[in-house]
Motif scaffolding. Sequence first.
Motif, PDB file in Angstrom:
ATOM      1  N   GLY A  39       0.813  -1.211   0.000  1.00 41.41           N
ATOM      2  CA  GLY A  39       0.000   0.000   0.000  1.00 41.41           C
ATOM      3  C   GLY A  39       0.844   1.258   0.000  1.00 41.41           C
ATOM      4  O   GLY A  39       0.482   2.254  -0.634  1.00 41.41           O
ATOM      5  N   CYS A  40       1.978   1.232   0.696  1.00 38.34           N
ATOM      6  CA  CYS A  40       2.900   2.381   0.692  1.00 38.34           C
ATOM      7  C   CYS A  40       3.412   2.653  -0.715  1.00 38.34           C
ATOM      8  O   CYS A  40       3.557   3.814  -1.127  1.00 38.34           O
ATOM      9  CB  CYS A  40       4.071   2.124   1.640  1.00 38.34           C
ATOM     10  N   LEU A  41       3.689   1.588  -1.448  1.00 35.15           N
ATOM     11  CA  LEU A  41       4.155   1.744  -2.826  1.00 35.15           C
ATOM     12  C   LEU A  41       3.070   2.407  -3.678  1.00 35.15           C
ATOM     13  O   LEU A  41       3.354   3.330  -4.460  1.00 35.15           O
ATOM     14  CB  LEU A  41       4.523   0.373  -3.393  1.00 35.15           C
ATOM     15  N   LEU A  42       1.820   1.965  -3.520  1.00 34.07           N
ATOM     16  CA  LEU A  42       0.723   2.546  -4.289  1.00 34.07           C
ATOM     17  C   LEU A  42       0.474   3.998  -3.888  1.00 34.07           C
ATOM     18  O   LEU A  42       0.226   4.847  -4.745  1.00 34.07           O
ATOM     19  CB  LEU A  42      -0.552   1.719  -4.088  1.00 34.07           C
ATOM     20  N   ALA A  43       0.548   4.285  -2.582  1.00 35.60           N
ATOM     21  CA  ALA A  43       0.350   5.665  -2.118  1.00 35.60           C
ATOM     22  C   ALA A  43       1.446   6.576  -2.655  1.00 35.60           C
ATOM     23  O   ALA A  43       1.191   7.734  -3.007  1.00 35.60           O
ATOM     24  CB  ALA A  43       0.327   5.699  -0.585  1.00 35.60           C
ATOM     25  N   GLY A  44       2.675   6.062  -2.738  1.00 38.27           N
ATOM     26  CA  GLY A  44       3.766   6.841  -3.296  1.00 38.27           C
ATOM     27  C   GLY A  44       3.549   7.145  -4.766  1.00 38.27           C
ATOM     28  O   GLY A  44       3.856   8.247  -5.244  1.00 38.27           O
ATOM     29  N   VAL A  53      -1.502   5.149 -13.946  1.00 36.01           N
ATOM     30  CA  VAL A  53      -1.444   3.697 -14.166  1.00 36.01           C
ATOM     31  C   VAL A  53      -1.599   2.922 -12.864  1.00 36.01           C
ATOM     32  O   VAL A  53      -1.530   1.690 -12.874  1.00 36.01           O
ATOM     33  CB  VAL A  53      -0.123   3.284 -14.870  1.00 36.01           C
ATOM     34  N   THR A  54      -1.816   3.633 -11.748  1.00 42.59           N
ATOM     35  CA  THR A  54      -1.930   2.959 -10.451  1.00 42.59           C
ATOM     36  C   THR A  54      -3.023   1.897 -10.414  1.00 42.59           C
ATOM     37  O   THR A  54      -2.803   0.825  -9.842  1.00 42.59           O
ATOM     38  CB  THR A  54      -2.145   3.988  -9.326  1.00 42.59           C
ATOM     39  N   PRO A  55      -4.224   2.136 -10.969  1.00 38.96           N
ATOM     40  CA  PRO A  55      -5.253   1.094 -10.883  1.00 38.96           C
ATOM     41  C   PRO A  55      -4.806  -0.253 -11.448  1.00 38.96           C
ATOM     42  O   PRO A  55      -4.947  -1.292 -10.796  1.00 38.96           O
ATOM     43  CB  PRO A  55      -6.425   1.687 -11.683  1.00 38.96           C
ATOM     44  N   LEU A  56      -4.260  -0.245 -12.665  1.00 39.98           N
ATOM     45  CA  LEU A  56      -3.850  -1.505 -13.287  1.00 39.98           C
ATOM     46  C   LEU A  56      -2.642  -2.101 -12.579  1.00 39.98           C
ATOM     47  O   LEU A  56      -2.572  -3.314 -12.340  1.00 39.98           O
ATOM     48  CB  LEU A  56      -3.549  -1.282 -14.768  1.00 39.98           C
ATOM     49  N   PHE A  57      -1.673  -1.252 -12.243  1.00 39.39           N
ATOM     50  CA  PHE A  57      -0.504  -1.741 -11.513  1.00 39.39           C
ATOM     51  C   PHE A  57      -0.914  -2.314 -10.169  1.00 39.39           C
ATOM     52  O   PHE A  57      -0.402  -3.359  -9.737  1.00 39.39           O
ATOM     53  CB  PHE A  57       0.497  -0.598 -11.303  1.00 39.39           C
TER      54      PHE A  57
END
Length: 232
Positions: free
Chosen positions: A191-196, A206-210
């Motif tokens: 989650g930290c990676l996605l928040a970053g 591209v966050t949704p697909l990643f």
Amino acid sequence: MILDSASAALRQTLSPALRGILWKSLGLTVGILALLWLGVTRLIQAFQASHHISAQYPILDSLAYYLAGFGLFVALIYLLPAVSIVVAGFFLDEAAEIVERTDFPGDPPGEAMPFGRSMLYALRFAGLTLLVNLAALVIFFVPVIGVAAFFGANAYLLSREYFEMAAARFRDVDGASEMRRAHAVRTMLAGCLLAGMMVVPVVNLVTPLFGIALMVHLHKRLTRRSLRALPR
């Protein structure tokens, strides 16, 4: 495990197999943000017109226009996590199926949630995410605390939502939630990676697909690790 999952997710996100979904998710994300931008700018213009700001104070009108533009940019960053969850709800099963088939061909495929139920779940959680981010936006200008609140809240919310959506293809909702709590540290790191990614322009689109690919890989790896730990 997180780095391996992230590397595989990046490879999948840019792969020909997911390219069609990538363009559709990008289009939907940009479309939702454009509608939000248009709606808020119309509200600002209506407010200025109703109070005759343009005619009475042209300098203030110009200043308000540029300040509003900056404010909208900041606001859209805080809205992105909620938008990301809605977009992920649209493409979760289509993308997850491709990731499972190409990277885990020997495993039984997951079972797609009914679309209506999946979207209801995504919209409900997107609403929660929106409320949390609006609260974080209130303290945006508080040094350190504002950024920390945004990052911490979204790391938790995105890890929870993306992991549970991926896990729900193989277990019921309660089981997916229980598995996330059992592996709270790893899911939170993801989650930290996605928040970053949310604060990096263009990359955040591209966050949704990643995020889908990342959590599919993380769920699969955690499942295999748990099975290996069982007594034989």
